[in-house]
Write an enzyme that holds these catalytic residues in place. Structure first.
Site, PDB file in Angstrom:
ATOM      1  N   ASP A 112     -13.745  -4.606  -1.738  1.00  0.00           N
ATOM      2  CA  ASP A 112     -13.553  -4.282  -0.317  1.00  0.00           C
ATOM      3  C   ASP A 112     -14.873  -4.456   0.427  1.00  0.00           C
ATOM      4  OD1 ASP A 112     -10.822  -3.422  -0.565  1.00  0.00           O
ATOM      5  OD2 ASP A 112     -11.553  -1.583  -1.478  1.00  0.00           O
ATOM      6  N   ASP A 115       0.864  -1.177   0.000  1.00  0.00           N
ATOM      7  CA  ASP A 115       0.000   0.000   0.000  1.00  0.00           C
ATOM      8  C   ASP A 115       0.902   1.229   0.000  1.00  0.00           C
ATOM      9  OD1 ASP A 115      -2.317  -1.532   0.154  1.00  0.00           O
ATOM     10  OD2 ASP A 115      -2.276  -1.571   2.328  1.00  0.00           O
TER      11      ASP A 115
END
Length: 531
Positions: A385, A229
């Site tokens: 998600d 990330d």
């Protein structure tokens, strides 16, 4: 003179970088007449058969390329560079290939297999060739939905074969003209060795000896993926970070777990099968001006010779000057910077909502459809998600529910998995199973399945979520979120059939080495790639 035929689709930067890393110089084919001037010609590519042939015709490359091949001059085709040698492909009926090799390229049967065939597989070398002179059974990286089949008419071309459901042609060669279905530039040390042998011009025997065929079928490995990330910290520097249920701050500051390029290179050396960058910086508001992230890809592709995926900001947008860019424009820039796949997140939810309003079908304008049309399904990953929403009974919701072994706060025995957007901050009226199925129909080639509930917990992958999605689609699924120990990887592979598993924090903090994960998987009889 080594010449590269870049017809304008897919990640060719990694191949250029691999050739330079091996110490060879390279010239670019810029005009049709350059093809016949080449001493050694490489034709790489990932994408749709029809789009590749259309571009070759438009550039005026088809006839000089046929002339070059007919003369038996040194040639190495990669992926599409192999498939276009055949007469045609089921992918684009009516579109003629180069016609050098008899036969058609056909789609894998997805009734029992995940398609695309994506990941690390072995090859069965059937004849002597300098390309495989030092091959020791290593796995190569494949990513394709269509494959060439061996027949009596093309048997004298077949150099190597592999298995995925049934045998298919993984390498061809006759004289100095050869091609491989896999990507040597993405296949680590084994792939680089094969590339070096072609670049060095190792002599091809006039009558190559036929090898005794190996009895055992080749095996596709389960993939272990390292995820980074990436975002700007408060000082404006790009760093790798990791959140707990998507919160990346600790004591008010962005967690800094290292520099993106250095970490990616470390994971390549440690045996990661792929590296995924998720761009969570503010730069993603203007993706084509996202110079820091593009630079990360460019630099990483110089050191990392396994597949690279980039997610974040893959959508249409208009810049500050009012110039409009399509999602295809954005994806193209990332591919040219070194990405092999692009991952579409929140935008996929909006795409599916619009498709459902039309009865669940696409209209050809979405980012998923546009990118898949040009670069092939295998280039499009959809990142989901979801979070759990508990219900007393399945009848309470229209969504796909599972009976859960983890009851809700009030003892609810069922749940569904609500898709979210904006980094998990906003829930939508769509579930993960429905999203994955519609995205598959629109052309996505892989699902990256996260879990807000498990993210950063170390409690293990959400097997109920992964199992529900994996059983609902026929494309590969990457399990993500929650890995805390080596056992969790075996659990998700054995319990759900997922093709890959992804982790971040435990790798960043060196709590669980990648090799430890693979060693444990091999002990459990789960196929993995050795470094």
């Amino acid at each position: 003179m080594i010449s590269l035929l870049d017809y304008g689709a897919g990640n060719v930067r990694s191949l250029r970088n691999a050739i330079h890393a091996l110490g060879f110089s390279l010239t670019e084919i810029e005009r049709p007449e350059d093809i016949l001037k080449a001493e050694r010609l490489i034709f790489p590519g990932v994408g749709a058969f029809g789009a590749a042939m259309e571009r070759l015709h438009r550039l005026g490359y088809v006839e000089p390329l046929r002339e070059y091949l007919a003369a038996g001059r040194p040639y190495l085709g990669i992926c599409i560079g192999l498939q276009t040698l055949f007469e045609g492909s089921e992918e684009c009926p009516g579109v003629a290939g180069l016609g050098l090799i008899p036969g058609q390229v056909r789609r894998f049967d997805d009734s029992e297999l995940a398609v695309p065939h994506m990941g690390w597989n072995d090859v069965r070398v059937e004849r002597d060739s300098p390309l495989f002179a030092d091959y020791a059974g290593e796995k190569f990286y494949f990513v394709h939905s269509f494959r060439a089949e061996q027949s009596a008419e093309n048997a004298d071309w077949v150099l190597a074969s592999s298995d995925y459901g049934s045998p298919f042609v993984s390498a061809v060669q006759r004289g100095q003209v050869g091609a491989v279905q896999f990507h040597p530039e993405k296949s680590g040390a084994a792939g680089l060795r094969l590339l070096r042998r072609f670049l060095a011009g190792d002599a091809v025997p006039e009558t190559p000896a036929v090898r005794e065929a190996a009895a055992a079928p080749t095996k596709l490995a389960r993939r272990v993926i390292a995820c980074l990330d990436v975002r700007a910290n408060d000082a404006g520097d790009l760093v790798v970070t990791k959140g707990d249920q998507y919160d990346v701050r600790e004591s008010g500051a962005v967690r800094n777990l290292g520099k993106p390029v250095e970490l990616a290179a470390r994971y390549y050396e440690e045996g990661a099968d792929e590296v995924t960058f998720l761009n969570i910086t503010g730069f993603r508001d203007f993706p084509l001006a996202d110079q820091p992230m593009l630079e990360v890809l460019e630099r990483a592709s110089e050191r990392v010779f396994v597949p690279l995926t980039i997610g974040g900001g893959i959508r249409a947008f208009s810049d500050a000057e009012g110039t409009h860019y399509s999602a295809l424009d954005v994806a193209d820039r990332y591919f040219r910077a070194g990405a092999d796949k692009v991952s579409i997140g929140s935008e996929a939810v909006h795409i599916v909502e619009q498709a459902l309003a039309r009865g669940g079908e696409g209209d050809g304008t979405s980012a998923i459809e546009q990118i898949a049309e040009v670069y092939g399904n295998q280039a499009v990953v959809v990142s989901i998600d979801p979070r759990r929403v508990y219900v007393e009974r399945p009848e309470e919701t229209r969504h796909h529910t599972v009976e859960t072994a983890e009851p809700g706060p009030n003892g609810e025995r069922y749940c569904w998995f609500q898709c979210t957007v904006k980094g998990g901050r906003e829930g939508r009226d769509i579930d993960a199973v429905e999203l994955a199925q519609v995205c598959e129909r629109l052309g996505a080639g892989e699902i990256l399945l996260n879990s807000i509930d498990r993210d950063g917990t170390g409690a293990g992958f959400d097997l109920e979520l992964v199992g529900a999605v994996r059983s609902a689609v026929r494309i590969p699924v990457i399990a993500s979120s929650g890995a805390g120990c080596v056992e969790h990887f075996a659990e998700v592979f054995e319990g759900t059939g997922a093709e890959a598993a992804l982790a971040a924090g435990i790798f960043h903090r060196r709590e669980v080495p990648i090799e430890a994960v693979k060693s444990y998987l091999r002990e459990r009889g789960i196929e993995t790639r050795l470094r």
